[in-house]
Scaffold this motif. Structure first.
Motif, short mmCIF file in Angstrom:
data_model
loop_
_atom_site.label_atom_id
_atom_site.label_comp_id
_atom_site.label_asym_id
_atom_site.label_seq_id
_atom_site.Cartn_x
_atom_site.Cartn_y
_atom_site.Cartn_z
N PHE A 74 0.83 -1.20 0.00
CA PHE A 74 0.00 0.00 0.00
C PHE A 74 0.87 1.25 0.00
N LEU A 75 1.90 1.27 0.84
CA LEU A 75 2.75 2.45 0.96
C LEU A 75 3.54 2.73 -0.31
N LYS A 76 3.86 1.69 -1.08
CA LYS A 76 4.61 1.87 -2.33
C LYS A 76 3.89 2.80 -3.29
N ASN A 77 2.56 2.81 -3.22
CA ASN A 77 1.77 3.67 -4.10
C ASN A 77 1.77 5.13 -3.67
N HIS A 78 2.39 5.40 -2.52
CA HIS A 78 2.36 6.78 -1.99
C HIS A 78 3.74 7.26 -1.53
N VAL A 79 4.79 6.66 -2.09
CA VAL A 79 6.15 7.03 -1.71
C VAL A 79 6.41 8.51 -2.01
N ASN A 80 7.11 9.18 -1.11
CA ASN A 80 7.48 10.60 -1.25
C ASN A 80 6.26 11.52 -1.32
N SER A 81 5.19 11.10 -0.66
CA SER A 81 3.99 11.94 -0.63
C SER A 81 3.45 11.98 0.80
N LYS A 82 2.52 12.88 1.03
CA LYS A 82 1.89 13.03 2.34
C LYS A 82 0.43 12.62 2.22
N ILE A 83 0.01 11.67 3.06
CA ILE A 83 -1.36 11.18 3.01
C ILE A 83 -1.95 11.09 4.42
N PRO A 84 -3.29 11.22 4.52
CA PRO A 84 -3.93 11.11 5.85
C PRO A 84 -4.06 9.65 6.27
N LEU A 85 -3.70 9.37 7.51
CA LEU A 85 -3.78 8.02 8.06
C LEU A 85 -4.23 8.09 9.52
N VAL A 86 -4.91 7.04 9.95
CA VAL A 86 -5.14 6.85 11.37
C VAL A 86 -4.04 5.91 11.85
N ILE A 87 -3.27 6.36 12.82
CA ILE A 87 -2.16 5.57 13.35
C ILE A 87 -2.59 4.91 14.66
N LEU A 88 -2.30 3.62 14.79
CA LEU A 88 -2.64 2.88 16.01
C LEU A 88 -1.38 2.21 16.56
N TYR A 89 -1.05 2.54 17.79
CA TYR A 89 0.03 1.87 18.52
C TYR A 89 -0.60 0.94 19.55
N VAL A 90 -0.16 -0.29 19.62
CA VAL A 90 -0.57 -1.17 20.71
C VAL A 90 0.69 -1.75 21.33
N ASN A 192 0.65 12.12 7.10
CA ASN A 192 1.94 11.48 7.34
C ASN A 192 2.72 11.37 6.04
N ILE A 193 4.04 11.41 6.17
CA ILE A 193 4.92 11.32 5.00
C ILE A 193 5.37 9.88 4.83
N ILE A 194 5.27 9.38 3.60
CA ILE A 194 5.70 8.02 3.29
C ILE A 194 7.12 8.07 2.73
N VAL A 195 8.04 7.40 3.41
CA VAL A 195 9.46 7.43 3.06
C VAL A 195 9.95 6.03 2.74
N GLN A 196 10.78 5.93 1.70
CA GLN A 196 11.42 4.65 1.39
C GLN A 196 12.92 4.80 1.60
N TYR A 197 13.48 3.89 2.41
CA TYR A 197 14.90 3.95 2.72
C TYR A 197 15.68 3.21 1.64
N GLY A 198 16.38 3.94 0.83
CA GLY A 198 17.13 3.35 -0.27
C GLY A 198 16.41 3.54 -1.59
N HIS A 199 17.17 3.35 -2.68
CA HIS A 199 16.61 3.56 -4.02
C HIS A 199 16.06 2.28 -4.62
N ASP A 200 16.41 1.15 -4.05
CA ASP A 200 15.92 -0.12 -4.56
C ASP A 200 14.44 -0.29 -4.23
N GLU A 201 13.69 -0.90 -5.16
CA GLU A 201 12.26 -1.07 -4.97
C GLU A 201 11.92 -1.95 -3.77
N THR A 202 12.86 -2.79 -3.37
CA THR A 202 12.61 -3.67 -2.24
C THR A 202 12.99 -3.03 -0.91
#
Length: 272
Positions: A74-90, A192-202
């Protein structure tokens, strides 16, 4: 289950599609400000399945699986963008005490059981698991369209988690004279900002932003077996669900986050 409920279940199931998650089907439809989630959840069945899994796992007859692919996809479709999310920590409470009272192999099994069951709850309510951090699970619920329904789902997910721990995991642990598990949950909504660490798709993807920090902090302040939600979630809940929460106040030393929406001290609410 009554015949009427079975009829509703049959009708509802037509609105569900298979999730890429290994755990369970995700919900895809959204209707504004509904009291109940789009699917009817059989709590008794969930608890029975939870008990069966941990019973077998403690006897080394069951292996828990873990897969974060659906969230990463899901996040791959929004890399380097800001999208609204509900965040849940348990966050699991008392794991340090557990580590001093039970064998390591049993502790590992219990931690795996906890993270698996919490992840299953997330997928049941249409969310994704982002990652596991120690004995905590961080999840997100995309709120790009209907924030009202998504906030309801996330909160109901948290309530389901507490029920699964209390009525699913703990009764089996008690039979082994192991301490009860408890958890504290924090939920907030925002961009929230979606970040990918590294240039490789994986390369792994992560979520950064003010909402993530707020959710983490409110979870740390939450009492055991309770849920804390931010004002941006609270104002979007259905009135019947909102009535289950009460405003909680902390000292300036404990809580100093400011609402981006109002510019005032961000309000928090906890289960009554």
């Amino acid at each position: 289950m009554t015949a009427a409920n079975k009829g509703v279940d049959k009708t509802t199931s037509q609105n569900l599609t298979k999730s890429p998650s290994p755990f369970i089907s995700m919900i895809t439809g959204e209707k504004k400000a509904k009291v109940e989630s789009d699917a009817i959840y059989d709590t008794d069945t969930q608890i029975k399945q939870t008990q069966d899994r941990i019973w077998k796992a403690l006897k080394r007859r069951y292996q828990y699986d873990s897969n974060l692919d659906s969230g990463q996809n899901f996040l791959k479709n929004h890399v380097n963008s800001k999208i609204p999310l509900v965040i849940l920590y348990v966050d699991l409470v008392g794991s340090t005490n557990l580590s001093m009272t039970i064998p390591v192999d049993k502790l590992v099994t219990i931690i795996r059981a906890f993270t698996y069951e919490m992840s299953s709850a997330v997928y049941r309510y249409g969310g994704f698991v982002l990652k596991y951090v120690g004995d905590a699970v961080i999840a997100f619920f995309p709120s790009l369209s209907n924030k009202f329904v998504v906030c309801d789902r996330a909160v109901r997910c948290g309530m389901s988690m507490l029920t699964v721990i209390k009525n699913g995991l703990n009764p089996i642990l008690n039979q082994y004279d192991y301490p009860d598990l408890s958890a504290k949950i924090g939920i907030d909504e925002g961009e929230n900002i979606i970040v990918q660490y590294g240039h490789d798709e994986t390369s792994p993807l992560d979520i950064l932003g003010y909402c993530m920090s707020v959710s983490s902090k409110m979870t740390s302040l939450t009492k055991s077996n309770n849920i804390t939600i931010g004002d941006d979630v609270y104002v979007r809940l259905h009135p019947e669900l909102r009535q289950k929460f009460v405003k909680v106040n902390y000292s300036a030393r404990e809580w100093n986050y400011v609402s981006k929406r109002t510019g005032e001290l961000y309000k928090l609410y906890t289960l009554k």
